[in-house]
Scaffold this active site. Structure first.
Site, short mmCIF file in Angstrom:
data_model
loop_
_atom_site.label_atom_id
_atom_site.label_comp_id
_atom_site.label_asym_id
_atom_site.label_seq_id
_atom_site.Cartn_x
_atom_site.Cartn_y
_atom_site.Cartn_z
N LYS A 170 81.52 58.38 50.72
CA LYS A 170 81.02 57.76 52.02
C LYS A 170 80.23 57.10 51.21
CE LYS A 170 80.85 57.33 56.44
NZ LYS A 170 82.03 56.28 57.47
C1 LIG Z 1 86.64 53.64 55.82
C2 LIG Z 1 86.87 54.65 56.62
N1 LIG Z 1 87.65 55.54 56.63
C3 LIG Z 1 87.72 56.25 57.43
C4 LIG Z 1 86.79 56.37 58.56
C5 LIG Z 1 87.04 57.86 60.07
O1 LIG Z 1 86.96 59.54 59.40
P1 LIG Z 1 86.12 60.41 60.78
O2 LIG Z 1 86.99 60.49 61.52
O3 LIG Z 1 85.87 60.93 59.46
O4 LIG Z 1 84.77 59.29 61.05
C6 LIG Z 1 85.10 56.06 58.88
C7 LIG Z 1 84.86 56.37 59.25
O5 LIG Z 1 83.79 56.62 58.92
C8 LIG Z 1 85.69 54.62 58.42
O6 LIG Z 1 84.16 54.28 57.87
#
Ligand SMILES: Cc1ncc(COP(=O)(O)O)c(C=O)c1O
Length: 318
Positions: A170
């Site tokens: 991330k």
């Molecule tokens: C690009 C992206 N995909 C998926 C998610 C979902 O991830 P999570 O459920 O861990 O928040 C996020 C959330 O922040 C995101 O930024």
């Protein structure tokens, strides 16, 4: 790490007075400053998390949702970027709880940990650069509409490939891809963007994973489709099987499958469980949030708000 626990204030602290965790200690927002040359600001060399804490009126307290899983994922992101988190997961969860107590919230909150290259140096790289780490928190309601459903477009921006910049990490810099897609969608009158991979399969939303329902089963693209491996996605995959008795398949999804799906939902820490009622001006189902999505959303919110003892392990009482 400071050992002093501070009593919660009567009203939530905000703005300059709010507490943050900044490079190893608690600090007021006004005192947590970064230099203009900070590497991460120029080159996007950071990784972050988004965690929610839910306010329970019944219990009169906040519950952090799956914080340990978020910090574990952050450790993986950091590893990919040649960074190290300064504390173990249990300690990071403790710092987060103390931060929430100090700020005294009585509403839902978003928690944002950020690990970043703090060196004030010119030069694109990841090695031999100091890391910084901070956490800030902020009151946070719904990120997208979770009641009436949202309208999406398939973005003209493709999701970047793992060999370009890994979506599974991330990384701050990668979010330019999401930002381009989100702005395009909103400026075209939609609520959210769904991105395809370079070879045309459904990847994910700008900040959400995607599920579709077809023939009574739920389907979601696998990690190899350049998705962030969402904590909410993993949560829903478990709940679909355990609580709804349905099958969930991880497999590639074509763009045209979105148009004919019985239901679509986007999920994420921010988006929570958001029904999709339209994609590229094709109505999904009957144009209302579908029954499976609505049921799953109810199960999810009950757990987040501490109303389901079976999944209490996912919550940290603050
Ligand atoms: C690009 C992206 N995909 C998926 C998610 C979902 O991830 P999570 O459920 O861990 O928040 C996020 C959330 O922040 C995101 O930024």
């Amino acid at each position: 790490m400071s050992e002093t626990q501070v009593a919660a204030p009567r009203t939530a602290l905000s703005g300059d007075d709010a507490w943050v965790w900044f490079n190893g200690d608690f600090a007021r927002y006004r005192d947590a400053k970064l230099g203009v040359m900070t590497h991460a600001l120029h080159y996007g060399t950071g990784c972050f998390e988004g965690i929610r804490a839910y306010w329970s009126e019944e219990a009169g307290r906040l519950y952090t949702f799956r914080a340990a899983e978020h910090f574990d994922r952050m450790r993986d992101s950091a590893k990919i970027l040649h960074m190290r988190l300064p504390l173990g997961t249990a300690e990071l969860c403790e710092v987060t709880s103390e931060l929430l107590r100090r700020n005294g919230y009585r509403e839902d909150v978003y928690i944002r940990p950020l690990c970043y290259k703090s060196a004030e140096e010119i030069g694109v790289r990841l090695h031999n650069l100091a890391d910084g780490f901070l956490i800030y928190t902020s009151p946070f309601g719904p990120y997208v509409d979770v009641d009436k459903g949202i309208r999406c477009m398939v973005s003209t921006w493709r999701r970047q490939d793992d060999n370009v910049a890994p979506a599974r990490a991330k990384c701050t810099g990668i979010y330019i891809n999401s930002a381009l897609a989100k702005t395009e969608a909103v400026e075209n009158g939609f609520d959210e963007a769904i991105m395809l991979t370079a070879d045309g399969h459904v990847s994910e939303g700008s900040a959400e994973n995607v599920f579709i329902a077809r023939g009574g089963a739920m389907i979601t693209p696998p990690p190899t489709e350049n998705i962030l491996e969402g904590i909410t996605r993993a949560t829903l995959m478990q709940l679909i099987v355990e609580e709804m008795g349905l099958e969930v398949h991880e497999r590639p999804v074509d763009r045209s499958e979105l148009y004919i799906a019985d239901e679509i939902l986007l999920c994420g820490t921010g988006a929570q469980v958001a029904p999709v009622i339209e994609v590229d001006r094709r109505v999904i189902g009957d144009g209302e949030p579908g029954p499976l999505t609505t049921r799953l959303q109810g199960i999810y919110f009950d757990i987040c708000k501490g109303r389901n003892p079976k999944y209490r392990d996912w919550l940290t009482p603050v």
